[in-house]
Design a protein around this motif. Structure first.
Motif, PDB file in Angstrom:
ATOM      1  N   LEU A  55       0.845  -1.188   0.000  1.00 50.19           N
ATOM      2  CA  LEU A  55       0.000   0.000   0.000  1.00 50.19           C
ATOM      3  C   LEU A  55       0.881   1.239   0.000  1.00 50.19           C
ATOM      4  N   ARG A  56       1.854   1.213   0.853  1.00 54.68           N
ATOM      5  CA  ARG A  56       2.709   2.382   0.995  1.00 54.68           C
ATOM      6  C   ARG A  56       3.638   2.548  -0.216  1.00 54.68           C
ATOM      7  N   SER A  57       4.266   1.458  -0.615  1.00 60.74           N
ATOM      8  CA  SER A  57       5.340   1.587  -1.606  1.00 60.74           C
ATOM      9  C   SER A  57       4.849   1.449  -3.038  1.00 60.74           C
ATOM     10  N   GLY A  58       3.688   0.856  -3.199  1.00 58.33           N
ATOM     11  CA  GLY A  58       3.198   0.649  -4.553  1.00 58.33           C
ATOM     12  C   GLY A  58       3.756  -0.605  -5.216  1.00 58.33           C
ATOM     13  N   ARG A  59       4.768  -1.187  -4.619  1.00 51.62           N
ATOM     14  CA  ARG A  59       5.321  -2.412  -5.184  1.00 51.62           C
ATOM     15  C   ARG A  59       4.703  -3.619  -4.505  1.00 51.62           C
ATOM     16  N   THR A  60       4.531  -4.704  -5.262  1.00 44.60           N
ATOM     17  CA  THR A  60       3.950  -5.896  -4.659  1.00 44.60           C
ATOM     18  C   THR A  60       4.908  -7.081  -4.680  1.00 44.60           C
ATOM     19  N   ASP A  61       5.953  -6.974  -5.493  1.00 39.32           N
ATOM     20  CA  ASP A  61       6.891  -8.087  -5.670  1.00 39.32           C
ATOM     21  C   ASP A  61       6.170  -9.360  -6.085  1.00 39.32           C
ATOM     22  N   THR A  62       5.155  -9.181  -6.843  1.00 37.97           N
ATOM     23  CA  THR A  62       4.377 -10.296  -7.358  1.00 37.97           C
ATOM     24  C   THR A  62       4.162 -10.077  -8.849  1.00 37.97           C
ATOM     25  N   ILE A  63       4.269 -11.139  -9.616  1.00 40.68           N
ATOM     26  CA  ILE A  63       3.873 -11.019 -11.017  1.00 40.68           C
ATOM     27  C   ILE A  63       2.782 -12.032 -11.293  1.00 40.68           C
ATOM     28  N   ALA A  64       2.029 -11.765 -12.323  1.00 41.53           N
ATOM     29  CA  ALA A  64       1.003 -12.714 -12.728  1.00 41.53           C
ATOM     30  C   ALA A  64       1.462 -13.400 -14.006  1.00 41.53           C
ATOM     31  N   LEU A  65       1.138 -14.663 -14.090  1.00 44.11           N
ATOM     32  CA  LEU A  65       1.408 -15.412 -15.315  1.00 44.11           C
ATOM     33  C   LEU A  65       0.078 -15.963 -15.792  1.00 44.11           C
ATOM     34  N   ALA A  66      -0.286 -15.641 -17.014  1.00 42.72           N
ATOM     35  CA  ALA A  66      -1.565 -16.123 -17.526  1.00 42.72           C
ATOM     36  C   ALA A  66      -1.327 -17.005 -18.729  1.00 42.72           C
TER      37      ALA A  66
ATOM     38  N   ILE B  41     -18.252   5.525 -10.794  1.00 44.26           N
ATOM     39  CA  ILE B  41     -17.284   4.424 -10.814  1.00 44.26           C
ATOM     40  C   ILE B  41     -16.971   4.023 -12.242  1.00 44.26           C
ATOM     41  N   ALA B  42     -18.032   3.854 -13.007  1.00 44.06           N
ATOM     42  CA  ALA B  42     -17.847   3.438 -14.398  1.00 44.06           C
ATOM     43  C   ALA B  42     -17.076   4.501 -15.169  1.00 44.06           C
ATOM     44  N   GLN B  43     -17.472   5.741 -14.934  1.00 48.91           N
ATOM     45  CA  GLN B  43     -16.860   6.824 -15.699  1.00 48.91           C
ATOM     46  C   GLN B  43     -15.360   6.921 -15.437  1.00 48.91           C
ATOM     47  N   LEU B  44     -14.994   6.750 -14.189  1.00 41.05           N
ATOM     48  CA  LEU B  44     -13.573   6.888 -13.840  1.00 41.05           C
ATOM     49  C   LEU B  44     -12.817   5.565 -13.945  1.00 41.05           C
ATOM     50  N   GLY B  45     -13.565   4.485 -14.123  1.00 35.77           N
ATOM     51  CA  GLY B  45     -12.895   3.191 -14.172  1.00 35.77           C
ATOM     52  C   GLY B  45     -12.258   2.824 -12.841  1.00 35.77           C
ATOM     53  N   TYR B  46     -12.972   3.143 -11.786  1.00 35.90           N
ATOM     54  CA  TYR B  46     -12.433   2.864 -10.451  1.00 35.90           C
ATOM     55  C   TYR B  46     -12.237   1.376 -10.218  1.00 35.90           C
ATOM     56  N   GLN B  47     -11.095   1.036  -9.645  1.00 33.77           N
ATOM     57  CA  GLN B  47     -10.877  -0.325  -9.169  1.00 33.77           C
ATOM     58  C   GLN B  47     -10.331  -0.241  -7.755  1.00 33.77           C
ATOM     59  N   PRO B  48     -10.878  -1.037  -6.861  1.00 32.46           N
ATOM     60  CA  PRO B  48     -10.403  -0.967  -5.479  1.00 32.46           C
ATOM     61  C   PRO B  48      -8.927  -1.309  -5.390  1.00 32.46           C
ATOM     62  N   ASN B  49      -8.253  -0.672  -4.501  1.00 31.19           N
ATOM     63  CA  ASN B  49      -6.856  -0.998  -4.232  1.00 31.19           C
ATOM     64  C   ASN B  49      -6.818  -2.178  -3.267  1.00 31.19           C
ATOM     65  N   LEU B  50      -6.402  -3.305  -3.807  1.00 33.55           N
ATOM     66  CA  LEU B  50      -6.512  -4.526  -3.011  1.00 33.55           C
ATOM     67  C   LEU B  50      -5.512  -4.581  -1.869  1.00 33.55           C
ATOM     68  N   SER B  51      -4.403  -3.905  -2.027  1.00 39.46           N
ATOM     69  CA  SER B  51      -3.444  -3.882  -0.917  1.00 39.46           C
ATOM     70  C   SER B  51      -4.051  -3.149   0.268  1.00 39.46           C
ATOM     71  N   ALA B  52      -4.665  -2.033  -0.020  1.00 41.33           N
ATOM     72  CA  ALA B  52      -5.291  -1.267   1.057  1.00 41.33           C
ATOM     73  C   ALA B  52      -6.411  -2.090   1.689  1.00 41.33           C
ATOM     74  N   ARG B  53      -7.162  -2.735   0.840  1.00 42.29           N
ATOM     75  CA  ARG B  53      -8.258  -3.540   1.366  1.00 42.29           C
ATOM     76  C   ARG B  53      -7.735  -4.645   2.272  1.00 42.29           C
ATOM     77  N   SER B  54      -6.672  -5.306   1.825  1.00 43.90           N
ATOM     78  CA  SER B  54      -6.106  -6.372   2.655  1.00 43.90           C
ATOM     79  C   SER B  54      -5.593  -5.813   3.963  1.00 43.90           C
ATOM     80  N   LEU B  55      -4.918  -4.703   3.860  1.00 47.29           N
ATOM     81  CA  LEU B  55      -4.343  -4.132   5.072  1.00 47.29           C
ATOM     82  C   LEU B  55      -5.441  -3.892   6.089  1.00 47.29           C
TER      83      LEU B  55
END
Lengths: 334, 334
Positions: A55-66, B41-55
């Motif tokens: 949250l703070r740093s913006g980095r997750t050190d995770t990549i996705a592979l699809a 939400i639609a207009q801005l294309g909002y997506q929740p920040n999952l790191s913040a949510r997890s925290l």
DNA sequence: CGGTGTTTCTACAACGTTGTAAACGGGATT
DNA sequence: AATCCCGTTTACAACGTTGTAGAAACACCG
């Protein structure tokens, strides 16, 4: 609950920011304090809260592979290499299966799940030229597969055309003239099928052999069953052929199985050649001659490319395309 | 930067908490506001920040799957099912490879990476009784494999002993008496090797056949190459046998290849039987008789079990062990 | 011993979200 | 008309971390 920086700080008798500095290897710390802090960390078993850090740093050190499906051996082996390469770089890998379906590929690209990720390695099947916009997001994407469209992202690929051509020429050079191919798929707009077919046709043209559409068998997915099915088709249609080029190993192996069921000898009556060099290929009976497309190189390069794009400001550089070396691996089946 | 709740709130003219409420499906919202918010939400294309949510929430909606290697087909197919089942439950899967190594398995269990995860599905090879402590952490763990030790976690497993016994009995019933096995591995303390060997011995005992140690071939990893190697060993040692039971399909396939290279006919001279029912098994030549251990059921059940443990307060329930149904799949090789 | 410069440490403010509790309405009740 | 209540919305305080900027401690110099 879990131990936090504050808890450690309290025990060590320093501010929690100092603990943070120790954890992050900030250089200006007196050895004595560092030791105090480290002892406290060890004593409490402190582990950083990665969500907070992200949250703070913006980095997750995770990549996705699809990938389309993990139970296609090619993708399993690829994933294995990608995960290993990512781990070496300190990254964790999150695996998604798209089924090779355009809608699911698009949905994935827009999914909020990806925002818990620093980047995506995508092996697309269904995406087309019109989907470039979906890639325009802020997330670095590395595509596996040739840059068939003007997509704004890096590509790491095998030399589909050249390798398929080399494979076909290998068959021609060993005396085959009527070479069936399995794996054509018009629906798959950008994928390997088209490119490998092109390589096949180039080889025929170069060798002065006429292209015969009846030798081309379709297969939307590239499981063994699809190869078997396609081969049944070819046999039923009564087309004559003295070789089969499967667009991947599993197709070739499925086909080879059906050939032998039908009493045809491989390679005496029909040569069989695959593409991928799966572990399995060397142990098939007969062992499968195939193309080694440089899977491991591709995996490592994809991770490295993604990392470069993520880190600092590789963001502005031009999209790159890099292709692996390949080789034809001669075995018994052709 | 990314769009946040605040941005949406501003555009919609409500407080950011209201937007949060809309996003989370909080019931008491006037239709008019909900619509306003949703439009924003639609207009801005909002997506929740999952790191913040997890925290904030403590949940990550991510599970980890740890297997020895993804390029062992069994684990690839398993992973494919696990990922699919997790996705159905709205979970993302993060894949780790341990190499079947105890140290790496332990390291993983203690890794902070897991704290970005709600739970772990672990397919262990090296862990032993003394490692129970490592599992005592707060993270829910589901083990794949029988509960050989008193580990404080749920287990989802195949019926290794019973299935191996059934497989062996199948061979005996078809007239085989000297049945070699490939895959023994003393180092692997808890794994399937021991259990399958036990099943094999039970079958022999039940059928009144003496156990002959010379028929047992080791294989630490279960790649095709290991099966091939083991078979060479058996052949070199001049042991007589009329059947081979590979502790998994890849071992069996590697062995089958070597048998045929040596001029032995399968199944006439030597019957071959595997374990796993890989896709590949049906297309081998001859097709491989094998045990279907209920892979998909295992994957789905593991995910379901983990979810139960995660959600609410399944935390206090007693550790469960559940075993899949199996069946012997008769094909050509035995 | 005061001034200066460097190292070491700390206070504070974010990051974007959810839980809690309280404020705001308007319709029904008194 | 004042009161109560319920449905709806809001303000505020976390969650645990890192970046910034400045304070404190220390070493060195004259």
């Amino acid at each position: 609950m879990a131990v936090t920086l504050r808890d450690v700080a309290e025990l060590a008798g320093v501010s929690f920011k100092t603990v943070s500095n120790v954890v992050n290897g900030y250089p200006h710390i007196r050895p004595a304090t560092r030791e105090k802090v480290e002892r406290a960390i060890a004593q409490l078993g402190y582990q950083p809260n990665l969500s907070a850090r992200s949250l703070r740093s913006g980095r997750t050190d995770t990549i996705a592979l699809a990938v389309p499906e993990l139970n296609l051996s090619y993708f399993a082996e690829l994933a294995s290499f990608v995960i290993a390469a990512a781990e070496e770089a300190g990254l964790v890998t999150l695996v998604e299966q798209t089924g090779g379906d355009r809608d699911r590929e698009l949905a994935l690209l827009q999914s909020p799940r990806l925002n818990r990720t620093d980047g995506l390695i995508l092996s697309p099947l269904g995406l087309g030229a019109e989907d470039a916009a979906a890639l325009a997001g802020p997330l670095p994407v590395v595509m596996l597969g040739e840059r068939t469209f003007e997509w704004p992202c890096d590509h790491v690929t095998m030399q589909n055309v050249a390798a398929a051509r080399a494979a076909t020429e290998y068959l021609v050079d060993s005396g085959r003239r009527r070479i069936a191919v399995i794996g054509e798929n018009e629906a798959e707009v950008m994928g390997s099928a088209r490119l490998r077919l092109r390589g096949y046709r180039e080889a025929l043209a170069a060798k002065g052999i006429e292209y015969d559409e009846r030798l081309v068998a379709r297969a939307t997915l590239w499981h063994r069953a699809d190869g078997a099915h396609a081969m049944h088709d070819l046999l039923d249609r009564g087309v004559e052929f003295d070789a089969v080029f499967g667009f991947n190993d599993t197709l070739a192996l499925g086909a080879m199985r059906v050939l032998q069921e039908a009493g045809l000898r491989v390679p005496q009556d029909v040569a069989v050649l695959g593409f991928d060099d799966l572990d399995e290929a060397a142990y098939a009976i007969p062992s499968l001659t195939t193309v080694d497309p440089g899977r491991e190189w591709i995996a490592r390069t994809a991770v490295a490319t993604l990392l470069a794009r993520i880190s600092a400001d590789g963001a502005d550089a031009e999209p790159q395309t890099r292709a692996a070396d390949f080789s034809v691996v001669a075995r018994e089946s052709a």
